[in-house]
Motif scaffolding. Structure first.
Motif, short mmCIF file in Angstrom:
data_model
loop_
_atom_site.label_atom_id
_atom_site.label_comp_id
_atom_site.label_asym_id
_atom_site.label_seq_id
_atom_site.Cartn_x
_atom_site.Cartn_y
_atom_site.Cartn_z
N SER A 81 0.56 -1.24 0.02
CA SER A 81 0.18 0.14 -0.66
C SER A 81 1.00 1.44 -0.01
N SER A 109 -0.29 5.60 0.65
CA SER A 109 -0.58 6.44 0.73
C SER A 109 -0.49 8.01 1.27
N ARG A 116 -6.55 12.08 2.41
CA ARG A 116 -5.08 11.25 2.29
C ARG A 116 -5.77 10.18 0.94
N TYR A 160 -4.78 6.79 -1.64
CA TYR A 160 -3.99 5.31 -1.05
C TYR A 160 -4.35 4.30 -2.65
N ASN A 216 -3.95 0.49 -3.20
CA ASN A 216 -3.54 -1.40 -2.81
C ASN A 216 -3.07 -1.99 -3.51
#
Length: 386
Positions: A350, A352, A360, A362, A364
């Protein structure tokens, strides 16, 4: 006047000739007599009776093939796995290092731990999943592609206690090329998750209920046999983790227990050659997952970049593959479901980027690796806190 008498040699010769002719005549007569019964029998042999007309062979009763429901087996397994994926993402929302750090340290690196962090948060995700299942018994293997989105809302109820609610909507295309079958699965899942922090320890849980519709298609060689039926999935997950940090590094060991059950309604195909009746099915699985997350954050230009990776060992200690009855007229067979190997590995990473203390972005990656199944999932998300 007296005839002259014949010489003795001439009389013997004439006598022998006479005897020879008599014997020959008797032999011929006996031969004719012996041949007469055979000739008579041959002449009197009755004409054979006319052969009976052959009866046409009965047409064999059609019987369903064990591969005729491969696409439905794949759709059922897909429903089960989508339930697992959503559960594990909800668990990660509650216990991942980045979220745990934000609850412990509101400003990320360097902020005072006494600072009050935002009480509410919302998140939005888009994801794609690619799954490949290998052949198992009469199942010839499949390919599945899923695209979906998640919207969620969470809140801190009291200090160290957090709850969340989210909705997942997905569309899956199922392809079983070797069996000439395909299907679509549209699934809606509702999830509820929470966490309790106690010092470095976190206990997290997640619950999921999903419902959807499957549309299947099977090429029979004389048209398509199609069907539509409902599917559901329910699951629960509980997880315990320990948050250890030093400077900008962290290690988060985790252990989790998960249970998921997926069901499919019975259905009747329409169209094509020899449409099938397929009974309802239920698949269930329980697994233990043990692993750890490793992460580090970097601060630059008043922004925080957090990078992490995880790995975990998976033990599917219980699997009910959900056999189903398939009928064609008076004939029926029992077809077993498909599952995963007992042991496997999950791994992911991940990244971020905290734009502010409240927003934020992110991304994954999550991978599942089993002997009979491989899955890759990519997720892009945005979180906002206030």
């Amino acid at each position: 006047m007296r005839c002259a008498s014949q010489p003795t040699g001439i009389r013997q010769t004439i006598g022998l000739d006479r005897v020879h002719r008599i014997v020959t005549a008797i032999a011929m007569t006996l031969a004719i007599v012996m041949m007469m019964p055979a000739t008579s029998g041959f002449a009197q042999t009755p004409t054979p009776a006319a052969s009976p007309r052959p009866r046409p062979s009965p047409t064999p009763t059609p019987s369903p093939s064990p591969t005729s429901t491969n696409v439905d087996q794949s759709a059922g397994n897909g429903t089960l796995n989508l339930g697992s994926n959503f559960l594990e993402r909800l668990g990660n929302q509650a216990s991942s290092g980045i979220n745990r750090a934000s609850r412990t340290n509101a400003g990320g690196g360097g902020a005072s731990e006494s600072a009050e962090d935002p009480r509410y948060r919302t998140w939005y995700e888009g994801y794609g999943i690619s799954v490949r299942t290998d052949a198992q018994g009469d199942f010839v293997g499949d390919k599945r592609k899923t695209f979906g989105g998640v919207a969620g809302f969470g809140a801190r109820i009291v200090p160290d206690v957090n709850l969340g609610f989210s909705v997942d909507q997905s569309h899956t295309d199922v392809d079983v090329p070797l069996a000439l079958q395909s299907a679509t699965l549209d699934l809606t899942q509702i999830g509820f998750n929470g966490s309790v922090d106690k010092g470095p320890w976190t206990w997290a849980f997640a619950l999921v209920h999903g419902f959807g519709k499957v549309h299947s298609s099977r090429d029979t060689g004389f048209g398509l046999a199609v069907a539509g039926y409902h599917a559901t999935v329910d699951g629960a997950l509980t997880e315990i983790s320990y948050y250890w940090t030093k400077d900008q590094m962290r290690i988060v060991p985790k252990g989790a227990l998960e249970y998921v059950r997926a069901t499919s309604a019975s259905f009747q195909e329409a169209g094509g050659l020899d449409p099938l009746n397929v009974g309802s099915s239920a698949l269930s699985r329980a697994r233990v997952m043990i692993g750890a997350e490793v992460g580090r954050y970097f601060i630059f230009d008043q922004k925080i970049l957090d990078l992490s990776a995880y790995g975990k060992f998976v033990d599917n200690f219980y699997q009910d593959l959900g056999a189903v009855q398939v009928s064609l007229g008076a004939q029926n067979i029992i077809v077993p479901g498909i599952g995963e190997s007992r042991y496997g590995m999950d791994a992911g990473a991940s990244a971020s980027l905290s734009l502010t203390n409240t927003a934020r972005l992110y991304v994954n990656y999550d991978g599942k690796f089993r002997n009979e199944l491989t899955s890759h999932q990519g997720t892009v998300g945005f979180e906002y806190r206030w």
